[in-house]
Motif scaffolding. Structure first.
Motif, short mmCIF file in Angstrom:
data_model
loop_
_atom_site.label_atom_id
_atom_site.label_comp_id
_atom_site.label_asym_id
_atom_site.label_seq_id
_atom_site.Cartn_x
_atom_site.Cartn_y
_atom_site.Cartn_z
N LEU A 1 0.84 -1.20 0.00
CA LEU A 1 0.00 0.00 0.00
C LEU A 1 0.87 1.25 0.00
N GLU A 2 0.46 2.23 -0.79
CA GLU A 2 1.29 3.42 -1.00
C GLU A 2 0.87 4.60 -0.14
N ASN A 3 1.86 5.30 0.44
CA ASN A 3 1.58 6.53 1.20
C ASN A 3 1.30 7.68 0.24
N PHE B 1 6.88 2.65 -0.22
CA PHE B 1 7.25 3.98 0.30
C PHE B 1 7.48 4.92 -0.87
N ASP B 2 6.60 5.93 -1.03
CA ASP B 2 6.73 6.91 -2.10
C ASP B 2 7.45 8.14 -1.54
N ILE B 3 8.69 8.35 -2.00
CA ILE B 3 9.54 9.43 -1.46
C ILE B 3 8.97 10.82 -1.81
N GLY B 4 8.48 10.99 -3.02
CA GLY B 4 7.91 12.27 -3.44
C GLY B 4 6.70 12.65 -2.59
N HIS B 5 5.84 11.67 -2.35
CA HIS B 5 4.65 11.92 -1.52
C HIS B 5 5.04 12.22 -0.07
N ALA B 6 6.04 11.52 0.43
CA ALA B 6 6.49 11.74 1.82
C ALA B 6 7.04 13.18 1.97
N VAL C 1 9.70 0.74 -3.36
CA VAL C 1 9.97 2.18 -3.27
C VAL C 1 9.65 2.89 -4.60
N HIS C 2 8.95 4.02 -4.48
CA HIS C 2 8.71 4.92 -5.62
C HIS C 2 9.55 6.18 -5.42
N VAL C 3 10.17 6.64 -6.51
CA VAL C 3 11.01 7.84 -6.42
C VAL C 3 10.59 8.86 -7.48
N HIS C 4 10.28 10.06 -7.04
CA HIS C 4 10.08 11.20 -7.94
C HIS C 4 10.25 12.44 -7.09
N ASP C 5 10.35 13.60 -7.74
CA ASP C 5 10.68 14.83 -7.01
C ASP C 5 9.57 15.88 -7.17
N ALA D 1 11.33 4.76 -10.53
CA ALA D 1 11.17 6.20 -10.77
C ALA D 1 9.85 6.42 -11.49
N GLU D 2 9.15 7.48 -11.07
CA GLU D 2 7.83 7.79 -11.65
C GLU D 2 7.77 9.20 -12.23
N PRO D 3 8.69 9.53 -13.17
CA PRO D 3 8.58 10.88 -13.75
C PRO D 3 7.36 10.97 -14.68
MN LIG Z 1 3.93 6.51 -6.41
#
Ligand SMILES: [Mn+2]
Length: 280
Positions: A149-151, A180-185, A215-219, A255-257
């Protein structure tokens, strides 16, 4: 575990076929691909027998795979019984797709509550979301797939939204894990009034280590969910990478650009930055 792999989401390639999206990801140096099981590549009437060919294509490029469950127009906390049923049907199809593709992880989104100001309505939405996940979990387990489940970004009309809230939610559910979605966090941290969010995100990763499987990564710049290549927003990745190393994270880093106009350019940049940031 499968060993750390960095890659791209098919979210990037909305103007090409799914086959070309997979080929492009391989060309950009991706080691894994996250398949968004939703439009434009997977319409509601998609014939899942075609997944065999996609699996062969992924294998021919040596790509790892994860699946992001359907989410457009859907809501796993909906007060409409029909919409809740449709969301469940699509989640099950996403789980089936993951199994057919040989993946291990299905990413599931949060629920939406249009009027969180109404406490009773919000409580109902939370209950419905929990019931929804409880129905997905055995379906996934029987098929050898893990639900992650995604934050979200800390929005009041979303549940569970912050990583902390998500952590509490999954703690009471056997088999439920975390994307864990870093951009959302980062957005959630800014919403909570933090300027430098990196240290708080790192603590959050440490705290959720037992459940964190993806892990999801975007900025972004802390306000809108811009889905920029890492490094194009103002996230301080250093403490975050340190935390992922400290917990020996070795799953997929996706990565989710978002760049419908020039996906190759954004994808190339995202892959280069991922390699620099995470030392791949
Ligand atoms: Mn995501």
């Amino acid at each position: 575990m499968i060993g750390l792999k960095i890659g791209l989401s098919t979210l990037l390639f909305v103007r090409t076929s799914i086959e070309d999206a997979i080929r492009a990801s391989a060309e950009l140096g991706a080691e894994c691909v996250e398949i968004i099981y939703d439009v434009p590549h997977f319409p509601p009437d998609y014939d899942q027998r075609q997944l065999t060919g996609l699996r062969e294509l992924l294998n021919s490029h040596g790509l790892g795979v994860s699946v992001h469950s359907s989410f457009w127009d859907l809501n796993p906390a909906s007060h409409h019984r029909e919409l809740l049923g449709l969301t469940l049907k699509q989640a099950r199809r996403s789980i089936d797709a993951c199994r057919a593709l040989g993946g291990e992880i299905v990413v599931l989104h949060f629920g939406k509550c249009p009027i969180p100001e109404s406490k009773g309505f919000l409580e109902g939405a939370k209950k419905r979301y929990r019931g929804f996940i409880e129905r997905c979990l055995p379906y996934a387990q029987e098929r050898g797939v893990t639900l992650a489940l995604e934050n979200a970004g800390g929005q009041p009309d979303i549940y569970p939204s912050t990583a902390e809230e998500l952590g509490q939610f999954v703690a009471g559910l056997e088999g439920a894990k975390i994307t864990f979605d870093i951009g959302h966090a980062h957005m959630a941290g800014r919403r909570a009034g933090r300027k430098d969010t990196g240290a708080a995100i790192a603590r959050s990763i440490q705290k959720l280590r037992e459940q964190l499987v993806h892990v999801h990564v975007h900025d972004n710049h802390g306000e809108q969910d811009e889905h920029l290549p890492p490094g194009d927003g103002d996230i301080d990745f250093k403490p975050i990478v340190g935390a992922l190393r400290a917990i020996n994270y070795n799953g997929l880093l996706v990565a989710e650009p978002w760049s419908p106009e020039d996906p190759m350019k954004a994808g190339r940049k995202a892959m280069r930055r991922l390699k620099n940031i995470f030392g791949g």
